[in-house]
Design an enzyme around this catalytic site. Sequence first.
Site, short mmCIF file in Angstrom:
data_model
loop_
_atom_site.label_atom_id
_atom_site.label_comp_id
_atom_site.label_asym_id
_atom_site.label_seq_id
_atom_site.Cartn_x
_atom_site.Cartn_y
_atom_site.Cartn_z
CG ASP A 48 -0.50 -0.08 2.54
OD1 ASP A 48 0.72 -0.33 2.71
OD2 ASP A 48 -1.29 0.09 3.49
N GLY A 65 -4.85 -5.06 18.73
CA GLY A 65 -3.48 -5.55 18.61
C GLY A 65 -3.41 -6.97 18.07
N GLY A 84 -3.97 -7.71 14.86
CA GLY A 84 -3.74 -7.68 13.42
C GLY A 84 -5.00 -7.45 12.61
CG LEU A 85 -8.35 -9.09 13.47
CD1 LEU A 85 -9.63 -9.71 14.01
CD2 LEU A 85 -7.94 -9.80 12.17
CB SER A 145 -5.39 1.59 15.13
OG SER A 145 -4.77 0.97 14.03
CG ASP A 174 -4.66 -1.33 7.99
OD1 ASP A 174 -4.62 -2.20 7.10
OD2 ASP A 174 -3.83 -1.25 8.91
CE1 TYR A 232 3.56 -1.76 8.71
CE2 TYR A 232 4.08 0.58 8.47
CZ TYR A 232 3.32 -0.51 8.14
OH TYR A 232 2.31 -0.38 7.22
P1 ADP Z 1 -4.45 -3.06 15.76
O1 ADP Z 1 -4.78 -1.88 14.88
O2 ADP Z 1 -3.68 -4.11 15.04
O3 ADP Z 1 -5.62 -3.62 16.49
P2 ADP Z 1 -2.91 -1.03 17.06
O4 ADP Z 1 -1.85 -1.08 18.11
O5 ADP Z 1 -2.59 -0.39 15.78
O6 ADP Z 1 -3.44 -2.52 16.88
O7 ADP Z 1 -4.17 -0.26 17.65
C1 ADP Z 1 -4.71 -0.61 18.91
C2 ADP Z 1 -4.94 0.64 19.71
O8 ADP Z 1 -6.09 1.34 19.15
C3 ADP Z 1 -5.33 0.38 21.13
O9 ADP Z 1 -4.16 0.26 21.95
C4 ADP Z 1 -6.14 1.62 21.48
O10 ADP Z 1 -5.29 2.69 21.80
C5 ADP Z 1 -6.83 1.95 20.18
N1 ADP Z 1 -8.19 1.36 20.15
C6 ADP Z 1 -8.66 0.40 19.32
N2 ADP Z 1 -9.96 0.10 19.60
C7 ADP Z 1 -10.32 0.90 20.63
C8 ADP Z 1 -11.53 1.07 21.38
N3 ADP Z 1 -12.62 0.34 21.14
N4 ADP Z 1 -11.54 2.00 22.36
C9 ADP Z 1 -10.44 2.74 22.60
N5 ADP Z 1 -9.29 2.62 21.94
C10 ADP Z 1 -9.20 1.71 20.97
MG MG Z 2 -3.36 -0.66 13.88
#
Ligand code: ADP
Ligand code: MG
Length: 391
Positions: free
Chosen positions: A36, A122, A124-125, A128, A172, A221
Amino acid sequence: MNTDELKSEFERIFQQPAQGCARAPGRVNLIGEFTDYNLGYVMPAALEFCTTVLYRKRDDNRVVVYSHNYPGESDSFSVGTEIVAGESQWGNYVRGCAATVQADGGVLGGLDILIASDVPQGAGLSSSAALEVSVIGALNHAFGLGYSLEKIATLGQSAENDFMGCSCGIMDQLISAKGQAGHALLIDCRSLESNAVAMPDNLALVIINSNYPRKLVDSEYNQRRQDCETAAQKLGVETLRDADLATLEQAKDSLSADEYKRAHHIITENARVLATVGALQSGDIKALAESMTSSHQSLQRDFEVTVPATDTLVEICNSVLGERGVARMTGGGFGGAIVCFCPPEDVELVKIAVAEQYPQKCGLEADIYVCKTGAGLQVESLKGWSGHGNG
Ligand code: ADP
Ligand code: MG
């Protein structure tokens, strides 16, 4: 938690009903890894797991945020002035979204926000991206900003790049904004054009999180991204999207060993994405297996983003499934998840094999999700919605 329960929770917290609801899904990438940000091709699918944002406009310029997933915590900040990072790790994603919209000229007012999500974080889905797209979708609707889905995705990516410091590409956020149930999307990351590709109905989609403790992920990354950029410069192309294997071989001596390998992955991966479209549409497991297996090997040897945990999970699945299915790592690497296609009747076999072999080989327990594809961003007014404008 269903939407009615979430609405009640919103009213309990803010003493007034929510006016709007934005929903954006997590995703799995089927093929096209790290292409991407090289402006090439990717083919992710949106999942049924999604993040819901309920919101209501306030009379002042404060944004007040709660997350059902972080009970007892909240964040708040002012808009209409510079937004900087705060103490709350997850709150910063919301701040980043608001800051990015403002930097782009969007005029925001105060908003009460409640977030809830069943996207595993966290794993991988891309929870964020689901968060960014649902929050910017909410801001867009609440303040009548008139954004397209592509624009929402681009702003979400900027929030993650510039505010959160992760140099992710557009995949994403774009799949979270534009996904279609029952389909993957073939996305051209240069034009942002996308084409829906029907998911096979003869194969189950299984995602397995390695639960490998990811360390130094962002720096590794970002380093890969830099390798790709310097390789492109040396090859005399704007991005690796425009490079081919012949040019790469000619220029081999001018590239570092890492630059050569990274570029080799990107060039071959772009070709694999395009080759996979037909295989996916027709549920041709043999053709799918060829491109997914060679993608995994390329990520292992050339891009060097797999770890023993994800390599082992892929081996376990591939050996139990034989020619009936296939698995490869998916997402940002350095741990994270693998994606597996297999006949629905083999899902149980995969579960048993992973439960028996993975802890013994890697000292970890995996989480297995048998997934359905879902829709992209959806935003709706709720009772009490009073239209755009301030107040
Ligand atoms: P991934 O995107 O792979 O799940 P990331 O580390 O990129 O992992 O993103 C995860 C972060 O996104 C969490 O640590 C949190 O800060 C934020 N996050 C995701 N979902 C929520 C939620 N429902 N409420 C609050 N924060 C969230
Ligand atoms: Mg992420």
